[in-house]
Write an enzyme that holds these catalytic residues in place. Structure first.
Site, PDB file in Angstrom:
ATOM      1  CG  HIS A  48      34.148  39.592  42.773  1.00 45.93           C
ATOM      2  ND1 HIS A  48      34.966  40.701  42.821  1.00 45.93           N
ATOM      3  CD2 HIS A  48      33.716  39.498  41.495  1.00 45.93           C
ATOM      4  CE1 HIS A  48      35.020  41.258  41.608  1.00 45.93           C
ATOM      5  NE2 HIS A  48      34.271  40.544  40.790  1.00 45.93           N
ATOM      6  CB  SER A  78      35.833  41.209  37.940  1.00 50.86           C
ATOM      7  OG  SER A  78      34.968  42.219  38.359  1.00 50.86           O
ATOM      8  CG  ASP A 127      36.893  42.346  44.753  1.00 52.56           C
ATOM      9  OD1 ASP A 127      36.038  41.484  44.999  1.00 52.56           O
ATOM     10  OD2 ASP A 127      36.996  42.920  43.652  1.00 52.56           O
TER      11      ASP A 127
END
Length: 483
Positions: free
Chosen positions: A200, A419, A163
């Protein structure tokens, strides 16, 4: 998918790839981005066939240039992919659709796809955002909450998160005490504002750690560059990730792309997968690793790859595709992709995890505005509408002159998307491995699904719902944006 958000995000991704001309397609299809003027083919004979077929077609087609058809970059690689330039995107129409049509007859004779667009693979909030994060009380609880059990380095399940990287002060968050990996690149801009999607990967790691405390989590910044990468590069980057970290028990991957195609694969009509990932997926199949992949946020039944490999018989045991449940867990979140290729759904709306460390508060300015009504036609108080804010990229703001909203992050945040449903599912597989002392992650994933009796309503179907015991439903009420 509503075009406004997608077009706003397209401009952001194009700025992150200034030397790569990008297109939406076909017909501006939301969620599908690709490199203009380039197709991908398999190395060797197929690459030669593609090159010769397209050049012959362009000789007879006005406005296209056969002398532009050529291979670019290395001719052989570990990914087994050749990148072929099929024209100059600066001259006339984008040549890629013409090239793919020229190959149709040859593909029909051979019975499989010979070439594809060079898709942009993006983290599953990027080209299709569920929403943007909302600050949560830094001393408040995470959701899912931290499961019982401690950390034992001798028995910990190895989880690799591919990621964006870890924020610099992630170590100040107790959830991430045993998390290692790459640092997030360029967390803030010249004004000290947090960049879009920073945190994230950190947020995902926090969810895995909460659901499965006995996990060794490594976060690699493979998608640090605005969370977007060309398909032609993605396979190689995945190989680099497992070469660095070793093949783990579980890979949590919250990235992918839809595709276009003419084949029928594994019962999925009109799709063919990703040529750029074929070599990596074959290698994955030969390992013991379970790939847990996000279904994407286009509110679409169009397969999102690599999650959709879960529907292909040869990958059924090695890939778990995950859609998102809404905040109360009873049905799908408005943004979640869906369809028979999605194996399970997990909470993915208004989860709470670590976004930044706890050392220094950092400001963030919203990039997208919320909507007056759900952009996908749902009636519950979804993240399309609430919490209300105005974003700097919004077409509405440009027309009204409204000032974009700014908030401060100093630890925890609330965020939505497939996600984040993905690490919930990955954490549940890891937690099962610890609880039952299972050594094979794929077997643990299969047994988890087999043992799941809870169901949610998704487009009229009753689907497996992976709800952790520590997850708390969020009432479907209108939330307020923190001051």
């Amino acid at each position: 998918m509503a075009p406004q958000r997608f077009h706003e995000q397209f401009d952001q991704i194009q700025r992150s790839m200034p030397d790569v001309p990008l297109a939406m397609g076909p017909d501006g299809d939301a969620g599908l981005l690709y490199e203009k003027g380039v197709v991908l083919a398999r190395d060797g004979e197929e690459a030669r066939i593609v090159e010769d077929t397209v050049r012959a077609h362009f000789t007879e087609t006005r406005g296209l240039f056969p002398d532009h058809v050529r291979r670019t970059g290395p001719q052989t690689s570990r990914t087994g992919v050749t990148r072929i330039r099929v024209g100059d995107p600066g001259q006339g129409d984008d040549p890629v659709p013409h090239a793919l049509r020229a190959l149709g007859e040859m593909e029909a004779r051979r019975g499989h796809q010979l070439a594809s667009r060079n898709h942009v693979v993006h983290i599953a909030v990027n080209a299709c955002p569920g929403d943007e994060p909302v600050p949560a009380v830094r001393t408040g609880p995470v959701n899912p909450g931290v499961a019982a059990g401690g950390y034992d380095p001798e028995t910990a399940v190895r989880v690799l998160v591919v990621d964006t990287g870890l924020v610099h002060d992630h170590g100040s968050c107790p959830l991430l005490a045993h998390t290692t990996g790459d640092a997030q690149v360029d967390e803030t801009d010249g004004d000290g504002l947090l960049h879009q999607y920073v945190g994230h990967g950190t947020f995902i790691a926090g969810i895995v750690a909460a659901v499965a405390p006995n996990s060794d989590i490594t976060v690699l910044g493979t998608l640090n560059d605005a969370g977007a990468i060309l398909e032609s590069e993605f396979g190689a980057r995945l190989f680099e990730a497992v070469d660095r970290a070793g093949w783990p028990d579980i890979i949590s991957l919250s990235a992918g792309t839809p595709t276009t195609g003419t084949g029928t694969t594994g019962g999925l009509t009109g799709v063919t997968g990703l040529i750029g990932l074929e070599a990596f997926m074959r290698e994955l199949r030969s390992q013991r690793t379970l790939l847990v992949a996000a279904a994407g946020n286009n509110a679409s039944s169009t397969p999102f790859w690599p999650a959709a490999y879960a529907a292909l018989p040869e990958y059924a045991d090695s890939v778990l595709s995950v859609g998102a449940l809404r905040a109360d867990g009873e049905a799908e979140a408005c943004f979640s992709n869906h369809g028979p290729w999605v194996r399970a759904y997990a909470p993915g709306e208004r989860l709470t995890s670590a976004l930044t460390g706890f050392d220094t508060p950092v400001p963030y300015v919203y990039q997208h505005s919320t909507y007056d009504a759900c952009r996908f036609g749902f009636s519950y108080p979804c993240t399309c509408r609430f919490p209300c804010h105005t974003g700097v990229l919004s077409e509405q703001r440009e027309s009204t002159g409204a000032k974009p909203d700014q908030v401060m992050f100093d630890g925890l945040a609330q965020w939505s998307g497939t996600s984040f449903a993905t690490p919930v599912a990955a954490g549940l597989v890891a937690a099962r491995m610890t609880a039952y002392r299972e050594r094979e992650p794929r077997m643990a994933g299969a047994r988890l699904l087999a043992a799941t009796v809870e169901r949610a309503e998704v487009r009229g179907a009753r689907v497996p719902a992976l709800r952790p015991a520590t997850w708390r439903p969020v009432p479907l009420a209108v939330p307020a944006l923190p001051a």
